[in-house]
Each structure stands twice: as C-alpha cells, then as structure tokens.
Design an enzyme around this catalytic site. Sequence first.
Site, short mmCIF file in Angstrom:
data_model
loop_
_atom_site.label_atom_id
_atom_site.label_comp_id
_atom_site.label_asym_id
_atom_site.label_seq_id
_atom_site.Cartn_x
_atom_site.Cartn_y
_atom_site.Cartn_z
N ASP A 75 0.53 -1.19 -0.01
CA ASP A 75 0.07 -0.22 -0.51
C ASP A 75 0.77 0.87 -0.14
O ASP A 75 1.70 1.67 1.19
CB ASP A 75 -0.37 0.09 1.19
CG ASP A 75 -1.22 1.29 1.37
OD1 ASP A 75 -1.64 2.67 0.64
OD2 ASP A 75 -3.26 1.41 1.97
N TYR A 168 -9.37 15.47 -6.07
CA TYR A 168 -8.67 15.03 -7.29
C TYR A 168 -8.21 15.98 -7.63
O TYR A 168 -6.45 15.18 -8.28
CB TYR A 168 -9.43 13.75 -8.17
CG TYR A 168 -8.82 13.04 -9.27
CD1 TYR A 168 -8.65 11.90 -9.19
CD2 TYR A 168 -8.40 13.39 -10.39
CE1 TYR A 168 -7.66 11.43 -10.15
CE2 TYR A 168 -8.27 13.28 -11.95
CZ TYR A 168 -7.77 11.37 -11.00
OH TYR A 168 -6.87 11.09 -12.36
N THR A 203 -9.64 2.83 -20.79
CA THR A 203 -8.87 2.08 -19.40
C THR A 203 -10.65 1.70 -18.45
O THR A 203 -11.21 2.30 -18.49
CB THR A 203 -7.78 2.65 -18.09
OG1 THR A 203 -8.86 3.29 -17.47
CG2 THR A 203 -6.72 3.40 -19.49
P1 NAD Z 1 -6.03 1.71 -12.28
O1 NAD Z 1 -7.43 2.06 -11.33
O2 NAD Z 1 -6.68 0.59 -13.56
O3 NAD Z 1 -5.24 1.01 -11.94
C1 NAD Z 1 -4.61 1.36 -10.75
C2 NAD Z 1 -4.23 0.10 -9.72
O4 NAD Z 1 -3.79 0.77 -8.21
C3 NAD Z 1 -4.64 -0.99 -9.39
O5 NAD Z 1 -4.75 -2.04 -10.15
C4 NAD Z 1 -5.11 -0.43 -7.44
O6 NAD Z 1 -5.36 -1.37 -7.22
C5 NAD Z 1 -3.68 0.43 -7.01
N1 NAD Z 1 -3.59 0.95 -5.58
C6 NAD Z 1 -4.68 1.34 -5.71
N2 NAD Z 1 -4.42 2.12 -4.56
C7 NAD Z 1 -3.29 1.96 -4.10
C8 NAD Z 1 -2.72 2.04 -3.24
N3 NAD Z 1 -2.69 2.69 -1.62
N4 NAD Z 1 -1.27 1.21 -3.11
C9 NAD Z 1 -1.23 0.50 -4.26
N5 NAD Z 1 -1.58 0.20 -5.43
C10 NAD Z 1 -3.19 0.77 -5.41
O7 NAD Z 1 -6.46 2.82 -13.01
P2 NAD Z 1 -5.11 3.02 -14.20
O8 NAD Z 1 -5.81 3.07 -15.79
O9 NAD Z 1 -3.46 2.32 -14.17
O10 NAD Z 1 -4.36 4.09 -14.07
C11 NAD Z 1 -3.53 4.92 -13.59
C12 NAD Z 1 -3.59 6.11 -13.49
O11 NAD Z 1 -3.72 6.92 -14.40
C13 NAD Z 1 -4.40 7.39 -11.42
O12 NAD Z 1 -3.52 8.29 -11.26
C14 NAD Z 1 -5.03 7.98 -12.37
O13 NAD Z 1 -5.71 8.83 -11.86
C15 NAD Z 1 -4.52 8.52 -14.06
N6 NAD Z 1 -5.17 8.79 -14.76
C16 NAD Z 1 -6.20 7.79 -15.82
C17 NAD Z 1 -7.32 8.18 -16.57
C18 NAD Z 1 -8.14 7.60 -16.84
O14 NAD Z 1 -9.04 8.44 -17.77
N7 NAD Z 1 -8.39 5.95 -17.04
C19 NAD Z 1 -6.94 10.20 -16.72
C20 NAD Z 1 -6.19 10.82 -16.20
C21 NAD Z 1 -5.24 9.99 -14.86
#
Ligand code: NAD
Length: 271
Positions: A75, A168, A203
């Site tokens: 975490d 956020y 995603t």
């Molecule tokens: P996702 O949620 O599919 O993957 C993120 C992973 O982080 C998950 O597997 C989750 O279990 C893990 N996680 C959550 N909290 C945690 C913690 N405290 N410690 C360790 N692991 C933890 O998301 P993604 O599609 O890989 O996107 C990730 C990043 O991209 C994020 O920072 C998000 O804010 C950013 N982002 C995404 C978008 C979009 O449209 N998908 C747009 C802008 C920014």
Amino acid sequence: MSDIDVSGRLKDKVAIVCGAGQTPGPTVGNGKAMALLFARAGASVICVDRDLERAEATVGAVREEGGDALALAADVSKPDDAQNIANVALETFGRIDVLVNNVGIGGGGDGPPKHITEEAFDRIMNVNLKAAMLVTKACLPIMETGGNGSIINISSLASIAGANMLAYEVSKAGMNRLTVSTALSMAKKGVRCNAILPGLMDTPMAIVGISERLGVEPDELRAQRAARVPMGHMGTGWDTAHAALFLASDEAKFITGVCLSVDGGQGARTG
Ligand code: NAD
C-alpha cells in the site's frame, strides 16, 4: 494492444511500476500497459499493487511475452510499505533506474467544495499525492547512487482542467509540483523527474468505474468522452505507456521537470 517495436530501449534497466495491476475490464489500464511495454523494451519490472492478485496478473502477462517481472504487494500510502519497495528492488536487482508513481484513486465522497467530505479529501490526497512522495523519497537514494534515473508521475489533465472533483484535482496539481520540485532538487545528480497528464483514456478504471457510478452504459459514456476530445477519440493505456517509455529511456536524457499532456489536444483547447 500496441504492436510498435520497442525492443532494447530499456535494455538492462530496472523499473518499478506502482499501481501495475488494474481495475478489471476489457481494456488495458495505464499501469499494466507501462509494465508490459517496459518489459518488451528490455527492463526488469517490479509490479507493485495493493492488490497482490492484480500485480500477479500483470506479471503473468509480462512473462507470457517472455519478459522479466516480479509482483510485490504494497500500500504505497504506508511509509513502511513504500520503503519496502525500495528495499526489495535493491536486494533483488541492486539498482533502480525507473520509478513510475501511477497509483491514483477518486470518487467516494469527492466532489465540489460544497459537497466533498473531509474523509474523501484526506484519503485521496494520501493515496494520490503523499504516497508518490513516500515512494520517491524511499527510492531516490538508490537512484542517486546509480547516478542515473527517471521518475515518472502519472498525474492527470484534471490537474489543470478538471471540474467538480476537488480532492482529485488538487492531489494531481500537487503531483505536478512534486514533479518539478523533485526534478530541480535532483538535476545535478542524474535523476530526472517528469509527469504525464493523461486526458480521457479508455481504461477500465475510467469506463467501467465511471459508467457504474453514473448509471450510464459503457458505450454511451465512451461516445460522450470521445466527443470532448479534439482528436475525436479517447486515448488508451498504450498512449500513456509509450509516453512513459520515452521519458524512462535515455532518449529523454535532457528532459526533466516537464508535465506532458497525453490527451488528444484536450488541454490545448481554451475558451
Ligand atoms: P487502475 O485503477 O486500473 O490501476 C491502478 C492500480 O492501483 C489498481 O490495480 C489498484 O489496485 C492500485 N492501487 C490503488 N490504491 C493503491 C495503493 N494505496 N497502493 C498500491 N496500489 C494501489 O488505473 P489506471 O488505468 O492504471 O490509471 C492509473 C493512473 O492514471 C491513476 O493515477 C489515474 O489518476 C491516472 N489517470 C487515468 C485516466 C483515465 O482516463 N484512465 C486519466 C487521467 C489520469
């Protein structure tokens, strides 16, 4: 799927991807795409996730392609877990060349100032911003000893153009400044730090998560999001991953302190 040949671009490098698992769904998440692409480029990848099964799923996908990866449960918002990521990298590989802070959460009580809950503000700031600082702090001494390194913070276009998600947006704006501050403090030590600001990406976290929350069909949500992008379509996890690969590689050796939008032109449109 990305079929661009990236072989050799991260040859012999060790990369940590925090948040390398993904929300279940039909498309690839940003973290999983980065882990896969970095491994295809020749890196050994430590796939960190709070959810070990998710990290293991990414490692399985990397190994299926012949790449090198290991899963680590952590975490990232907990200081001891953050330190353990650096310790495991040092014990296993003796170095860290690339660190990606990709963990990001939203929802659950976030909203405009009038409606946001204090609990949501604290939780989102801790997981999105404080955690990136903790992991960076833990890994920097190892990267500095190596005299070479690239830190990539996955921020969001919402850091400069968001609305109605106060925690956020503020957490990601903080991440932009964390990026610049880290870059300047490490500029003479050979460690670079840059941020990627993804826009509207297809995603599972964005589509599955948000369509459930809003009660909208996934394809309707996709169409609504695509209409907001000047290029006329959303990006994917691969678009984030290719930008990250460039910043991770020696091709970007004179680039530090940059906040790079990967958004189909959405951030360029003002007014
Ligand atoms: P996702 O949620 O599919 O993957 C993120 C992973 O982080 C998950 O597997 C989750 O279990 C893990 N996680 C959550 N909290 C945690 C913690 N405290 N410690 C360790 N692991 C933890 O998301 P993604 O599609 O890989 O996107 C990730 C990043 O991209 C994020 O920072 C998000 O804010 C950013 N982002 C995404 C978008 C979009 O449209 N998908 C747009 C802008 C920014």
